[in-house]
Design a protein around this motif. Structure first.
Motif, PDB file in Angstrom:
ATOM      1  N   VAL A 185       0.855  -1.183   0.000  1.00  0.00           N
ATOM      2  CA  VAL A 185       0.000   0.000   0.000  1.00  0.00           C
ATOM      3  C   VAL A 185       0.892   1.234   0.000  1.00  0.00           C
ATOM      4  O   VAL A 185       1.832   1.331   0.792  1.00  0.00           O
ATOM      5  N   ALA A 186       0.605   2.172  -0.887  1.00  0.00           N
ATOM      6  CA  ALA A 186       1.372   3.423  -0.943  1.00  0.00           C
ATOM      7  C   ALA A 186       0.404   4.593  -1.036  1.00  0.00           C
ATOM      8  O   ALA A 186      -0.713   4.455  -1.563  1.00  0.00           O
ATOM      9  N   ALA A 187       0.817   5.735  -0.520  1.00  0.00           N
ATOM     10  CA  ALA A 187      -0.051   6.908  -0.541  1.00  0.00           C
ATOM     11  C   ALA A 187       0.781   8.179  -0.572  1.00  0.00           C
ATOM     12  O   ALA A 187       1.927   8.215  -0.102  1.00  0.00           O
ATOM     13  N   MET A 188       0.174   9.229  -1.118  1.00  0.00           N
ATOM     14  CA  MET A 188       0.765  10.563  -1.117  1.00  0.00           C
ATOM     15  C   MET A 188      -0.308  11.541  -0.672  1.00  0.00           C
ATOM     16  O   MET A 188      -1.437  11.506  -1.168  1.00  0.00           O
ATOM     17  N   THR A 189       0.041  12.406   0.284  1.00  0.00           N
ATOM     18  CA  THR A 189      -0.909  13.373   0.821  1.00  0.00           C
ATOM     19  C   THR A 189      -0.374  14.781   0.618  1.00  0.00           C
ATOM     20  O   THR A 189       0.759  15.091   1.014  1.00  0.00           O
ATOM     21  N   PHE A 190      -1.190  15.619   0.007  1.00  0.00           N
ATOM     22  CA  PHE A 190      -0.851  17.019  -0.226  1.00  0.00           C
ATOM     23  C   PHE A 190      -1.784  17.878   0.613  1.00  0.00           C
ATOM     24  O   PHE A 190      -3.013  17.784   0.485  1.00  0.00           O
ATOM     25  N   LYS A 191      -1.207  18.708   1.499  1.00  0.00           N
ATOM     26  CA  LYS A 191      -1.991  19.583   2.363  1.00  0.00           C
ATOM     27  C   LYS A 191      -1.686  21.041   2.026  1.00  0.00           C
ATOM     28  O   LYS A 191      -0.523  21.439   1.972  1.00  0.00           O
ATOM     29  N   TYR A 192      -2.740  21.800   1.825  1.00  0.00           N
ATOM     30  CA  TYR A 192      -2.576  23.192   1.406  1.00  0.00           C
ATOM     31  C   TYR A 192      -3.604  24.048   2.141  1.00  0.00           C
ATOM     32  O   TYR A 192      -4.810  23.927   1.906  1.00  0.00           O
ATOM     33  N   ALA A 193      -3.120  24.878   3.060  1.00  0.00           N
ATOM     34  CA  ALA A 193      -3.980  25.851   3.731  1.00  0.00           C
ATOM     35  C   ALA A 193      -3.997  27.115   2.887  1.00  0.00           C
ATOM     36  O   ALA A 193      -3.079  27.936   2.971  1.00  0.00           O
ATOM     37  N   LEU A 194      -5.018  27.276   2.050  1.00  0.00           N
ATOM     38  CA  LEU A 194      -5.058  28.406   1.136  1.00  0.00           C
ATOM     39  C   LEU A 194      -5.138  29.719   1.881  1.00  0.00           C
ATOM     40  O   LEU A 194      -4.590  30.738   1.446  1.00  0.00           O
ATOM     41  N   ASN A 195      -5.840  29.729   2.996  1.00  0.00           N
ATOM     42  CA  ASN A 195      -5.889  30.873   3.898  1.00  0.00           C
ATOM     43  C   ASN A 195      -6.427  30.362   5.231  1.00  0.00           C
ATOM     44  O   ASN A 195      -6.756  29.174   5.346  1.00  0.00           O
ATOM     45  N   PRO A 196      -6.520  31.191   6.262  1.00  0.00           N
ATOM     46  CA  PRO A 196      -6.924  30.675   7.574  1.00  0.00           C
ATOM     47  C   PRO A 196      -8.292  29.997   7.597  1.00  0.00           C
ATOM     48  O   PRO A 196      -8.586  29.269   8.551  1.00  0.00           O
ATOM     49  N   LYS A 197      -9.114  30.214   6.576  1.00  0.00           N
ATOM     50  CA  LYS A 197     -10.470  29.661   6.603  1.00  0.00           C
ATOM     51  C   LYS A 197     -10.740  28.673   5.484  1.00  0.00           C
ATOM     52  O   LYS A 197     -11.881  28.255   5.294  1.00  0.00           O
ATOM     53  N   LEU A 198      -9.702  28.278   4.774  1.00  0.00           N
ATOM     54  CA  LEU A 198      -9.913  27.380   3.639  1.00  0.00           C
ATOM     55  C   LEU A 198      -8.740  26.416   3.531  1.00  0.00           C
ATOM     56  O   LEU A 198      -7.596  26.827   3.385  1.00  0.00           O
ATOM     57  N   ASN A 199      -9.037  25.112   3.629  1.00  0.00           N
ATOM     58  CA  ASN A 199      -7.998  24.083   3.613  1.00  0.00           C
ATOM     59  C   ASN A 199      -8.310  23.017   2.580  1.00  0.00           C
ATOM     60  O   ASN A 199      -9.461  22.582   2.438  1.00  0.00           O
ATOM     61  N   LEU A 200      -7.275  22.609   1.873  1.00  0.00           N
ATOM     62  CA  LEU A 200      -7.393  21.555   0.875  1.00  0.00           C
ATOM     63  C   LEU A 200      -6.472  20.400   1.265  1.00  0.00           C
ATOM     64  O   LEU A 200      -5.336  20.604   1.686  1.00  0.00           O
ATOM     65  N   GLN A 201      -6.974  19.172   1.111  1.00  0.00           N
ATOM     66  CA  GLN A 201      -6.161  17.984   1.325  1.00  0.00           C
ATOM     67  C   GLN A 201      -6.462  16.982   0.218  1.00  0.00           C
ATOM     68  O   GLN A 201      -7.622  16.648  -0.030  1.00  0.00           O
ATOM     69  N   VAL A 202      -5.421  16.519  -0.442  1.00  0.00           N
ATOM     70  CA  VAL A 202      -5.567  15.558  -1.534  1.00  0.00           C
ATOM     71  C   VAL A 202      -4.750  14.315  -1.200  1.00  0.00           C
ATOM     72  O   VAL A 202      -3.554  14.406  -0.914  1.00  0.00           O
ATOM     73  N   LYS A 203      -5.408  13.158  -1.218  1.00  0.00           N
ATOM     74  CA  LYS A 203      -4.735  11.881  -0.996  1.00  0.00           C
ATOM     75  C   LYS A 203      -4.835  11.036  -2.256  1.00  0.00           C
ATOM     76  O   LYS A 203      -5.927  10.847  -2.786  1.00  0.00           O
ATOM     77  N   THR A 204      -3.712  10.548  -2.731  1.00  0.00           N
ATOM     78  CA  THR A 204      -3.713   9.546  -3.786  1.00  0.00           C
ATOM     79  C   THR A 204      -3.132   8.267  -3.189  1.00  0.00           C
ATOM     80  O   THR A 204      -2.227   8.319  -2.360  1.00  0.00           O
ATOM     81  N   PHE A 205      -3.653   7.132  -3.606  1.00  0.00           N
ATOM     82  CA  PHE A 205      -3.245   5.885  -2.960  1.00  0.00           C
ATOM     83  C   PHE A 205      -3.371   4.725  -3.935  1.00  0.00           C
ATOM     84  O   PHE A 205      -4.102   4.788  -4.932  1.00  0.00           O
ATOM     85  N   THR A 206      -2.636   3.674  -3.629  1.00  0.00           N
ATOM     86  CA  THR A 206      -2.678   2.480  -4.467  1.00  0.00           C
ATOM     87  C   THR A 206      -2.473   1.253  -3.597  1.00  0.00           C
ATOM     88  O   THR A 206      -1.781   1.303  -2.573  1.00  0.00           O
ATOM     89  N   THR A 207      -3.097   0.155  -4.005  1.00  0.00           N
ATOM     90  CA  THR A 207      -2.915  -1.139  -3.354  1.00  0.00           C
ATOM     91  C   THR A 207      -2.579  -2.175  -4.416  1.00  0.00           C
ATOM     92  O   THR A 207      -3.347  -2.361  -5.367  1.00  0.00           O
ATOM     93  N   ILE A 208      -1.439  -2.799  -4.273  1.00  0.00           N
ATOM     94  CA  ILE A 208      -1.030  -3.910  -5.140  1.00  0.00           C
ATOM     95  C   ILE A 208      -0.874  -5.116  -4.208  1.00  0.00           C
ATOM     96  O   ILE A 208       0.016  -5.137  -3.363  1.00  0.00           O
ATOM     97  N   ALA A 209      -1.730  -6.115  -4.362  1.00  0.00           N
ATOM     98  CA  ALA A 209      -1.761  -7.166  -3.357  1.00  0.00           C
ATOM     99  C   ALA A 209      -2.220  -8.492  -3.955  1.00  0.00           C
ATOM    100  O   ALA A 209      -2.669  -8.555  -5.114  1.00  0.00           O
ATOM    101  N   GLN A 210      -2.122  -9.529  -3.138  1.00  0.00           N
ATOM    102  CA  GLN A 210      -2.529 -10.873  -3.542  1.00  0.00           C
ATOM    103  C   GLN A 210      -3.257 -11.560  -2.392  1.00  0.00           C
ATOM    104  O   GLN A 210      -3.076 -11.216  -1.221  1.00  0.00           O
ATOM    105  N   ARG A 211      -4.049 -12.556  -2.761  1.00  0.00           N
ATOM    106  CA  ARG A 211      -4.652 -13.487  -1.806  1.00  0.00           C
ATOM    107  C   ARG A 211      -4.394 -14.894  -2.335  1.00  0.00           C
ATOM    108  O   ARG A 211      -4.847 -15.252  -3.428  1.00  0.00           O
ATOM    109  N   ASN A 212      -3.626 -15.684  -1.595  1.00  0.00           N
ATOM    110  CA  ASN A 212      -3.212 -17.009  -2.055  1.00  0.00           C
ATOM    111  C   ASN A 212      -3.572 -18.067  -1.022  1.00  0.00           C
ATOM    112  O   ASN A 212      -3.315 -17.887   0.168  1.00  0.00           O
TER     113      ASN A 212
END
Length: 733
Positions: free
Chosen positions: A289-316
């Protein structure tokens, strides 16, 4: 190409956020901000609740619990969830996996099967196989690595997705903000060869932060043929570009091999519940599992958060999968065991969530809007019924290179969601919300190798609108009344419309499930003495998917409409502090976590057998739903020493929708009796950096079972662990 839609979705969201930023212009002048009410607190015992808004998610008006792992006094080395989640009322736990690798939890009459009715997350992003196509949580992080576990009940569907159970979010520990390098080591030894090692290192150097851990656990297991070996590694790095922009990267890798002892018939269980009649069954789920999080406080009253993520896995899995009353023996003719069955899944998932939180003024009051966009695509390659070797070790080699069944599933999901906190007067909050989901599933491949076994490629699409509303009224300075209503939805996926690796027969005409959750509760604290949350709930679940017995075989279909209603209560108090504010002789904390669950089928809607009264499930109890779940305990602490006693008292359950009382020959259906399990633990810290912990799980060596299985890891009745002991040594530098 199938992932390219995520980029324009995020671009659109960033463009929208920049436009919204203009609502509250930054003139470069000093601005007088409005008064902010801080709702966070630290009740006794370390069990907390979420604030109104956190990480651009609205929690006001919802039933939330936050378990602080450092204060649980639980056996973290084995991931004992009846202890870890003891103070979260109503959580039912399947305790058949003594390794602690698989977590099986649910609430309010839902199925605990690999926690699939919860939206399972880690640091805010998905970790299950496929939240829509195959939402089973084969991966769960080691408990020693967690700072907290955040639980939000059904109303979480508006912010996180349509799961009926809500969301469980594992929150990892973070870098020590005061040190360039801080290390943690915990070494545990226990019964039946348990050796558990956890090592972590993290810190902050100027604008750069880092944290990572390595975890390894191995044991022979309490039951025969239940050995396991698991390794988990995690690394994260963050960089604070400016005071309002931060980027974080993280990666988790897990791999294990676990021997599956199989199920038992009821007679075998009564004779010797530690025995195993399967020594050639193995299971493994390599997980990345991998992820990247971008946090941006545009101003004191407005916040943006972007998460991108991926899962590469198996069940055996590989093993002898026949019913447990069929012996796995060496043939007198071939002088070998029968060839084992090999089943393999590959998961390839990618997603992104962008969340925006804005504070604005309306009618002289400041209110909060939180919303976002989600894009997700998942692919599952499922190969089953492979003819494996006749050996006994973990070996996925095929004798015949072609699997007996091979299917490819894909899931595409896009969603837009928003909630708003309207502050009315000084005490009342009203929180309406909505979520729109687009979902597409496709299937191709073959279900058997005959000329007619090819599946016609098909795609299903849905558009679903979920609505909800919550309220919260401050009754006193430290107590609130809360209520909420939220719609929920669970699609029937193509993986459910095709035969599984078990003996189930599948109804090809299954429909999507829908319904709603509602809560009404009163919660709060009193000084450093009392912490409580008492609530009523109602869960309506239409077109519920389940299994009944038809023509002697398990038949999976829409078995009807169920309603779960009841009470969930948590009370913790310190009687000593009523009389002495700072008792030198130590304090005593008593807690009781109780749930009363009335989960019943109120409608039987399968026309194929509706006229057969012997097969109707109307007015039957929902399977795997205990009517009572009581957990209580006491902790005595003085300075750095503490000792805890805990009791789990869980009621009986039926294991099929028809409420079959007596078990069948294979042990796959039949009522399971209720049980009581006691645990004790002690912990002591010294020299400010060292600790010693020890405990006994299942102190009275109770014989009990929480689950019957029709396939892996059964089939048959699956016993819970008997008495086990552990001792742990740790240090922090």
């Amino acid at each position: 190409m199938k992932h390219t839609y995520i980029l324009p979705v995020l671009c659109l969201f960033v463009f929208t956020s920049r436009s919204m930023a203009q609502i509250v212009p930054d003139t470069g002048k000093v601005q007088q901000l409005g008064e902010i009410e801080i709702n966070g607190h630290k009740p006794i015992g370390g069990t907390e609740r979420q604030p109104d808004v956190k990480d651009n998610v609205i929690f006001a008006g919802k039933k939330t619990e936050v378990v602080v792992l450092a204060n649980t006094h639980a056996d973290l080395s084995s991931g004992n969830m009846r202890q870890v989640l003891a103070k979260v009322p109503g959580v039912s736990v399947w305790e058949n996996d003594g390794s602690g690798i698989q977590v099986n939890i649910a609430a309010r009459g839902l199925s605990p099967n690999r926690s699939w009715e919860f939206n399972m997350r880690q640091n805010g992003y998905d970790i299950s196989s496929d939240p829509f196509g195959y939402p089973e949580a084969y991966y769960n992080p080691p408990m020693e690595a967690l700072e907290r576990i955040e639980v939000v009940r059904g109303a979480a569907s508006l912010q996180y997705g349509p799961q009926f159970g809500g969301v469980v979010n594992y929150q990892f520990k973070k870098a020590n903000p005061d040190k360039a390098a801080a290390a943690e080591v915990q070494q545990t030894f226990g019964s039946y060869g348990l050796v558990n090692t956890y090592t972590a290192l993290g810190g902050i150097i100027n604008k750069f932060s880092y944290y990572g851990f390595m975890h390894h656990r191995t044991a022979e297991g309490w039951r025969a043929n239940s050995r396991y070996n698991t390794f988990t590694g995690y690394v994260s790095a963050g960089y604070q570009f400016t005071s309002n922009i931060k980027l974080e990267l993280e990666y988790t890798g897990m791999n294990y091999v676990s021997q599956q002892p199989g199920g038992l018939t009821d007679t075998q269980f009564e004779t010797d519940h530690r025995q195993s009649l399967r020594d050639r069954n193995w299971f493994s789920t390599p997980w990345n599992v991998a992820a990247m999080t971008f946090k941006y406080a545009l101003n004191p009253k407005l916040n943006l958060q972007v998460k991108t993520f991926t899962t590469i896995a198996q069940r055996n899995s590989v093993g002898f999968t026949k019913a447990i009353n069929i012996a796995d023996t060496i043939s007198a003719v071939t002088l070998e065991y029968a060839a084992r069955q090999v089943d393999r899944d590959n998961y390839d998932n990618y997603g992104a969530e962008a969340r925006l939180a804005a504070t604005y003024t309306l009618f002289g009051k400041e209110h909060t809007l939180a919303g976002g966009l989600r894009g997700y695509t998942g692919g599952t390659k499922r190969n089953q019924l492979g003819v494996g070797t006749t050996g006994t070790s973990f070996d996925l080699t095929l004798i015949n290179p072609q699997f007996g069944r091979s299917l490819e599933f894909s899931t595409t999901n896009m969603a837009v969601f928003a909630e708003n906190i309207f502050y009315i007067g000084e005490r009342l909050k009203v929180i309406p919300g909505a979520r729109f989901e687009y979902l597409a599933n496709s299937i191709s491949g073959y279900i058997n190798t005959t000329a007619t076994g090819t599946v016609t490629p098909e795609t299903r699409t849905r558009q679903v609108l979920l609505l909800g509303i919550g309220t919260e009224l401050r009754a006193t300075r430290s107590t609130t009344v809360y209520a909420n209503f939220a719609q929920a939805y669970r699609p029937v996926t193509f993986s459910e419309l095709t035969p599984s690796a078990t003996t189930d027969v599948i109804d090809p005409n299954m429909k999507d499930a829908s319904g709603f959750n509602a809560d009404l509760g009163y919660r709060g604290t009193w000084k450093n003495i009392l912490n409580f949350d008492i609530s009523l709930y109602y869960l309506h679940y239409d077109n519920r998917i389940g299994t009944i017995t038809q023509d002697g075989l398990p038949f999976r279909t829409n078995i009807g409409t169920s309603v779960s209603k009841g009470v969930e209560s948590f009370i913790e108090f310190d009687p000593v502090r009523i009389f002495v504010e700072n008792p030198k002789a130590g304090s005593v904390r008593l807690f009781a976590s109780n749930a009363f669950v009335n989960a019943t089928y109120v409608k039987w809607n399968n026309p194929a057998i509706a006229n057969d009264p012997t097969k109707s499930i109307e007015n039957k109890k929902v399977e795997n739903a205990p009517a009572t779940i009581h957990r209580m305990g006491a902790t005595y602490s003085v300075k750095t020493f503490s000792a805890t006693w805990q009791l789990s008292d869980v009621g009986e359950v039926f294991t099929d929708a028809a409420n079959t009382e007596l078990p069948n020959a294979a042990g796959t259906i039949g009522k399971l009796e209720g049980y009581r399990v006691m645990d004790v633990s002690v912990a002591c810290g010294f020299l400010k950096r060292y600790n010693v912990k020890a405990g006994v799980n299942n102190l009275t060596d109770e014989k009990y079972a929480t689950r019957r299985s029709g396939g892996y890891p059964g089939p048959g009745i699956l016993p819970g662990n008997g008495r086990t002991l552990y001792v742990s040594f740790g240090a922090a530098f």
